[in-house]
Every structure is written in C-alpha cells, then in structure tokens.
Design a protein around this motif. Sequence first.
Motif, PDB file in Angstrom:
ATOM      1  N   LEU A 167      44.450 -39.893  -0.717  1.00  0.00           N
ATOM      2  CA  LEU A 167      44.756 -40.211   0.793  1.00  0.00           C
ATOM      3  C   LEU A 167      46.168 -39.718   0.516  1.00  0.00           C
ATOM      4  O   LEU A 167      46.569 -39.053   1.381  1.00  0.00           O
ATOM      5  N   THR A 168      46.743 -39.311  -0.893  1.00  0.00           N
ATOM      6  CA  THR A 168      47.912 -38.515  -1.343  1.00  0.00           C
ATOM      7  C   THR A 168      48.101 -36.914  -0.323  1.00  0.00           C
ATOM      8  O   THR A 168      48.845 -36.287   0.561  1.00  0.00           O
ATOM      9  N   PHE A 169      46.586 -36.895  -0.922  1.00  0.00           N
ATOM     10  CA  PHE A 169      46.250 -35.622  -0.787  1.00  0.00           C
ATOM     11  C   PHE A 169      46.227 -35.105   1.010  1.00  0.00           C
ATOM     12  O   PHE A 169      45.978 -33.306   1.123  1.00  0.00           O
ATOM     13  N   LYS A 170      45.635 -36.399   1.204  1.00  0.00           N
ATOM     14  CA  LYS A 170      44.638 -36.212   2.583  1.00  0.00           C
ATOM     15  C   LYS A 170      45.728 -36.036   3.734  1.00  0.00           C
ATOM     16  O   LYS A 170      46.480 -34.913   4.524  1.00  0.00           O
ATOM     17  N   ASN A 171      47.128 -37.065   3.220  1.00  0.00           N
ATOM     18  CA  ASN A 171      48.655 -37.373   3.673  1.00  0.00           C
ATOM     19  C   ASN A 171      49.244 -35.249   3.563  1.00  0.00           C
ATOM     20  O   ASN A 171      49.695 -34.503   4.595  1.00  0.00           O
ATOM     21  N   VAL A 172      48.981 -34.297   2.480  1.00  0.00           N
ATOM     22  CA  VAL A 172      49.685 -33.497   2.826  1.00  0.00           C
ATOM     23  C   VAL A 172      48.986 -32.061   3.023  1.00  0.00           C
ATOM     24  O   VAL A 172      49.510 -31.272   3.857  1.00  0.00           O
ATOM     25  N   CYS A 173      47.589 -32.430   3.315  1.00  0.00           N
ATOM     26  CA  CYS A 173      46.584 -31.610   4.266  1.00  0.00           C
ATOM     27  C   CYS A 173      47.521 -31.675   5.661  1.00  0.00           C
ATOM     28  O   CYS A 173      47.566 -30.420   6.454  1.00  0.00           O
ATOM     29  N   LEU A 174      47.034 -33.065   6.322  1.00  0.00           N
ATOM     30  CA  LEU A 174      47.712 -33.495   7.046  1.00  0.00           C
ATOM     31  C   LEU A 174      48.352 -32.935   7.782  1.00  0.00           C
ATOM     32  O   LEU A 174      49.433 -32.248   8.626  1.00  0.00           O
ATOM     33  N   THR A 175      49.973 -32.962   7.014  1.00  0.00           N
ATOM     34  CA  THR A 175      51.458 -32.297   7.325  1.00  0.00           C
ATOM     35  C   THR A 175      51.086 -30.586   6.940  1.00  0.00           C
ATOM     36  O   THR A 175      51.883 -29.786   7.487  1.00  0.00           O
ATOM     37  N   LYS A 176      50.512 -29.836   6.256  1.00  0.00           N
ATOM     38  CA  LYS A 176      50.616 -28.815   5.926  1.00  0.00           C
ATOM     39  C   LYS A 176      50.377 -27.969   7.430  1.00  0.00           C
ATOM     40  O   LYS A 176      50.001 -27.221   8.354  1.00  0.00           O
ATOM     41  N   SER A 177      48.758 -28.150   7.877  1.00  0.00           N
ATOM     42  CA  SER A 177      47.849 -27.977   8.970  1.00  0.00           C
ATOM     43  C   SER A 177      48.781 -28.463   9.994  1.00  0.00           C
ATOM     44  O   SER A 177      48.502 -27.449  11.114  1.00  0.00           O
ATOM     45  N   HIS A 178      49.553 -29.771  10.299  1.00  0.00           N
ATOM     46  CA  HIS A 178      50.498 -29.613  11.565  1.00  0.00           C
ATOM     47  C   HIS A 178      51.697 -29.098  12.124  1.00  0.00           C
ATOM     48  O   HIS A 178      52.238 -27.913  12.869  1.00  0.00           O
ATOM     49  N   THR A 179      51.918 -28.832  10.206  1.00  0.00           N
ATOM     50  CA  THR A 179      53.578 -27.744  10.527  1.00  0.00           C
ATOM     51  C   THR A 179      52.839 -26.085  10.482  1.00  0.00           C
ATOM     52  O   THR A 179      53.573 -25.699  11.366  1.00  0.00           O
ATOM     53  N   MET A 180      51.732 -25.505  10.107  1.00  0.00           N
ATOM     54  CA  MET A 180      51.379 -24.595  10.666  1.00  0.00           C
ATOM     55  C   MET A 180      51.063 -24.183  11.868  1.00  0.00           C
ATOM     56  O   MET A 180      51.342 -22.822  12.141  1.00  0.00           O
ATOM     57  N   SER A 181      49.972 -25.478  12.580  1.00  0.00           N
ATOM     58  CA  SER A 181      49.917 -25.361  13.783  1.00  0.00           C
ATOM     59  C   SER A 181      50.888 -24.813  14.509  1.00  0.00           C
ATOM     60  O   SER A 181      50.743 -23.786  15.500  1.00  0.00           O
ATOM     61  N   GLY A 182      52.236 -25.299  14.176  1.00  0.00           N
ATOM     62  CA  GLY A 182      53.515 -25.068  15.234  1.00  0.00           C
ATOM     63  C   GLY A 182      54.163 -23.019  15.031  1.00  0.00           C
ATOM     64  O   GLY A 182      54.270 -22.578  16.010  1.00  0.00           O
ATOM     65  N   LEU A 183      53.733 -23.473  13.871  1.00  0.00           N
ATOM     66  CA  LEU A 183      54.243 -22.097  13.516  1.00  0.00           C
ATOM     67  C   LEU A 183      53.060 -20.368  13.499  1.00  0.00           C
ATOM     68  O   LEU A 183      53.584 -19.412  14.021  1.00  0.00           O
ATOM     69  N   ALA A 184      51.617 -20.701  13.889  1.00  0.00           N
ATOM     70  CA  ALA A 184      50.700 -19.777  14.063  1.00  0.00           C
ATOM     71  C   ALA A 184      50.980 -19.396  15.150  1.00  0.00           C
ATOM     72  O   ALA A 184      50.779 -19.912  15.886  1.00  0.00           O
ATOM     73  N   GLN A 185      49.958 -18.194  15.627  1.00  0.00           N
ATOM     74  CA  GLN A 185      50.625 -17.231  16.926  1.00  0.00           C
ATOM     75  C   GLN A 185      49.141 -16.666  17.365  1.00  0.00           C
ATOM     76  O   GLN A 185      48.636 -17.185  18.704  1.00  0.00           O
ATOM     77  N   ASP A 186      47.974 -17.014  16.265  1.00  0.00           N
ATOM     78  CA  ASP A 186      46.759 -16.663  16.816  1.00  0.00           C
ATOM     79  C   ASP A 186      46.171 -18.307  17.322  1.00  0.00           C
ATOM     80  O   ASP A 186      46.035 -18.618  17.022  1.00  0.00           O
ATOM     81  N   GLU A 187      45.171 -17.802  18.170  1.00  0.00           N
ATOM     82  CA  GLU A 187      45.219 -19.288  19.078  1.00  0.00           C
ATOM     83  C   GLU A 187      43.899 -20.073  18.472  1.00  0.00           C
ATOM     84  O   GLU A 187      43.873 -20.587  18.105  1.00  0.00           O
ATOM     85  N   GLU A 188      43.144 -19.150  17.890  1.00  0.00           N
ATOM     86  CA  GLU A 188      41.626 -19.675  17.019  1.00  0.00           C
ATOM     87  C   GLU A 188      42.482 -19.917  15.775  1.00  0.00           C
ATOM     88  O   GLU A 188      42.069 -21.313  15.328  1.00  0.00           O
ATOM     89  N   LEU A 189      43.551 -19.601  15.546  1.00  0.00           N
ATOM     90  CA  LEU A 189      43.547 -20.100  13.880  1.00  0.00           C
ATOM     91  C   LEU A 189      44.215 -21.749  14.560  1.00  0.00           C
ATOM     92  O   LEU A 189      43.875 -22.464  13.867  1.00  0.00           O
ATOM     93  N   LYS A 190      44.854 -21.684  15.413  1.00  0.00           N
ATOM     94  CA  LYS A 190      45.779 -22.648  15.734  1.00  0.00           C
ATOM     95  C   LYS A 190      44.553 -23.807  16.208  1.00  0.00           C
ATOM     96  O   LYS A 190      44.641 -25.086  16.485  1.00  0.00           O
ATOM     97  N   ALA A 191      43.032 -23.041  16.883  1.00  0.00           N
ATOM     98  CA  ALA A 191      42.644 -24.145  16.873  1.00  0.00           C
ATOM     99  C   ALA A 191      42.140 -24.911  15.917  1.00  0.00           C
ATOM    100  O   ALA A 191      41.642 -25.867  15.288  1.00  0.00           O
ATOM    101  N   LEU A 192      41.455 -23.430  14.822  1.00  0.00           N
ATOM    102  CA  LEU A 192      40.946 -24.653  13.885  1.00  0.00           C
ATOM    103  C   LEU A 192      42.084 -25.324  12.778  1.00  0.00           C
ATOM    104  O   LEU A 192      41.969 -26.455  12.377  1.00  0.00           O
ATOM    105  N   LEU A 193      43.471 -25.292  13.074  1.00  0.00           N
ATOM    106  CA  LEU A 193      44.471 -25.944  12.457  1.00  0.00           C
ATOM    107  C   LEU A 193      44.622 -27.372  13.224  1.00  0.00           C
ATOM    108  O   LEU A 193      44.801 -28.429  12.756  1.00  0.00           O
TER     109      LEU A 193
END
Length: 68
Positions: free
Chosen positions: A17-43
């Motif tokens: 559960l802790t690991f999944k929370n870290v993964c969620l936080t990282k994906s959510h944060t990186m989706s805001g920083l990503a510029q590539d639309e395909e990468l944003k969709a994956l995140l």
Amino acid sequence: MTKYLGVHETLEAHEILTFKNVCLTKSHTMSGLAQDEELKALLAGDVEVNRAHIQQLQELLTKQEALS
C-alpha cells in the motif's frame, strides 16, 4: 480467500500500500510535468490503476481490522 491474514501478510499488504501510494504520487506529479501527450496518457492510466489498487488494498486491510 481466508478471513484472516497473518501478521506478516498484513505487514506486507501495508508495504505494498505504501509503495502504491508512492507510485501514485510520482505518476500524478510527473503527468503535470510531461510535455509529450502519449506520455501524459500513459501516466494518467497509471494513476487510475494505482488508485484502484490502493482502494482494493484499503478494503482488504479495513475488513481485516474489522474481523480482529
């Protein structure tokens, strides 16, 4: 599935559960920083999957605590 988890199984579920929370936080944060639309969709897809996994783990642990 059994009604009771062992202590080690409960601890491992908390670790996941802790690991999944870290993964969620990282994906959510990186989706805001990503510029590539395909990468944003994956995140964004990863965010949804992680939310579902977190919810399932929380339900499992909540039911476990209620049975104790």
